[in-house]
Design an enzyme around this catalytic site. Structure first.
Site, short mmCIF file in Angstrom:
data_model
loop_
_atom_site.label_atom_id
_atom_site.label_comp_id
_atom_site.label_asym_id
_atom_site.label_seq_id
_atom_site.Cartn_x
_atom_site.Cartn_y
_atom_site.Cartn_z
N THR A 26 129.55 -2.20 -26.26
CA THR A 26 127.96 -2.16 -26.36
C THR A 26 127.04 -1.53 -25.06
OG1 THR A 26 126.09 -4.00 -26.24
CG2 THR A 26 128.16 -4.52 -24.96
N TYR B 184 128.21 -12.21 -21.87
CA TYR B 184 128.69 -11.60 -22.78
C TYR B 184 128.76 -9.98 -22.49
CZ TYR B 184 128.16 -8.21 -26.60
OH TYR B 184 128.48 -7.23 -27.50
#
Ligand code: NAD
Ligand code: DAU
Length: 351
Positions: free
Chosen positions: A134, A159
């Protein structure tokens, strides 16, 4: 990568994974695709029910955090390639339960790396471990600038810290053990099968149900949105044409402030649902901000564009149209995933 025949795709019952699995099963009949997924709250076999009987496809239910299971799977299958998407993926959940992100995203990834390294110890020629990551690993941008492949890692949420950790382990296995790997860092995806804890499908679902549209903080946070099938196409390209030990950024060239995006969706949904113009905007509700909320993400995708020739194939207008229509035509899917546990999660998150 011509020799690749048997490919393990992890997380293939989730949002992006289901589009990647379908693409590979349909485009490469000579490959055998093994889809490994633990079917957590985010995994849903309905996402790929159309390909479940294809001869070049096998589904395996299993947990990447279980090293014995993973080692046995690699011993049984002799994989030529791994495309690793399985993860805990929602930032808000990582704030309330960081440890499950460490377990799946870091330990799960290392289990897969270890199994691949062991399986390919004598001959790694033509093999490839591909980690889907990501843009959040780069932290937050101010009002200007773009993330490039050399932007230093600076994760802010549990995360993104867990995804940064897993990226570092992938790289370390490449440097230390010579594991052939490639990593891509992608911006926010949207499209069919997106779980409605995430912003766009949550808004679509709430507009349908005439419920409040929760906007965190002042709504001025910015994300770069990419249609999920364009991400799947990029993954296909990088898996086949990307260079080992390289990172590629993938983005939509499509930045939106959250509040503008909500207003755009409201207008489109009013038109689709035959509501009076402005009806859904009345549902906008500013709520408590996300702790550690990154102000802005934006990707410089010039490397994948110039080296591999990838660019998004649909505009945001087209992608949103396809997405909204999909949700309106798949009410049963939406009802199914928003019943049960989702309600508990939603009530806690937006109390
Ligand atoms: P998702 O939450 O929709 O799906 C994740 C899948 O992984 C689910 O099917 C789930 O059952 C499975 N899974 C979770 N824990 C597992 C475990 N321990 N063992 C086996 N399977 C497990 O996620 P997504 O949005 O499709 O994201 C897929 C990948 O892409 C993730 O690695 C994420 O970090 C990355 N990514 C997502 C986006 C995005 O906008 N959604 C953008 C860039 C990168
Ligand atoms: O950038 C890539 C990342 O995009 C992926 O790695 C993650 O897996 C994915 O979940 C996504 O993370 P975000 O946190 O950017 O996505 P989310 O849909 O949760 O939120 C998008 C923006 O909308 C963000 O600024 C927070 C805001 N938001 C979100 C929700 C759920 C709201 O204002 N209200 C909400 O209710």
């Amino acid at each position: 990568m011509e020799s690749v025949k048997k490919i393990l795709i992890t997380g293939g019952a989730g949002f992006i994974g289901s589009h990647v699995v379908r693409r590979f099963v349909q485009q490469y009949p000579a490959y055998h695709i093994v889809n490994l997924d633990a079917l957590t709250y985010a995994g849903n076999l309905e996402n790929i029910s159309d390909i479940e009987n294809k001869p070049n496809y096998t589904f395996v239910k299993g947990d990447i955090t279980d090293p014995d299971f993973i080692n046995a799977l690699f011993a049984d299958h002799h994989f030529d390639g791994v495309i690793h998407l399985a993860a805990e993926s929602h930032v808000d959940r990582s704030i309330t339960d960081p440890m499950s992100f460490v377990k799946t995203n870091v330990i799960g990834t290392v289990n897969l790396l270890h199994a691949a390294k062991t399986a390919w110890a004598n001959n790694a020629e033509g093999k490839r471990f591909y980690h889907i990551s990501t843009d959040e690993v780069y932290g937050s941008l101010g009002q200007t600038g773009l993330f490039t492949e050399t932007t230093p890692y600076d994760p802010n949420s549990p995360y993104s810290a867990s995804k940064a950790g897993s990226d570092h382990f992938v790289r370390a296995y490449g440097e230390t053990y010579g594991l052939p790997y490639v990593i891509t860092n992608c911006s926010n995806n949207y499209g069919p099968n997106h779980f409605p804890e995430k912003f766009i499908p949550l808004l679509i679902n709430n507009i349908i149900e005439n419920k409040a549209l929760p906007v965190y903080g002042d709504g001025k946070y910015t994300r770069d949105w990419l249609f999920v099938k364009d991400h799947a196409a990029a993954i296909d390209l990088v898996f086949h044409e990307g260079k080992n030990h390289e990172t590629y950024n993938i983005g939509g060239f499509n930045e939106w402030q959250n509040i503008d995006l909500v207003k755009l969706l409201c207008a489109k949904m009013d038109a689709k649902l035959g509501r009076e113009a402005g009806a859904s905007e009345k549902l906008i509700t500013y709520v408590k901000d996300r702790p550690g909320h990154d102000l802005r993400y934006a990707i410089d995708a010039s490397k994948i564009n110039s080296e591999l020739g990838w660019k998004p194939s649909v505009t945001f207008e087209e992608g949103l149209e396809l997405t909204i229509d999909w949700y309106l035509q798949n009410e049963a899917w939406l009802k199914n995933v928003t019943s049960g546990d989702y309600k508990n999660y939603y009530d806690k998150q937006y109390h």
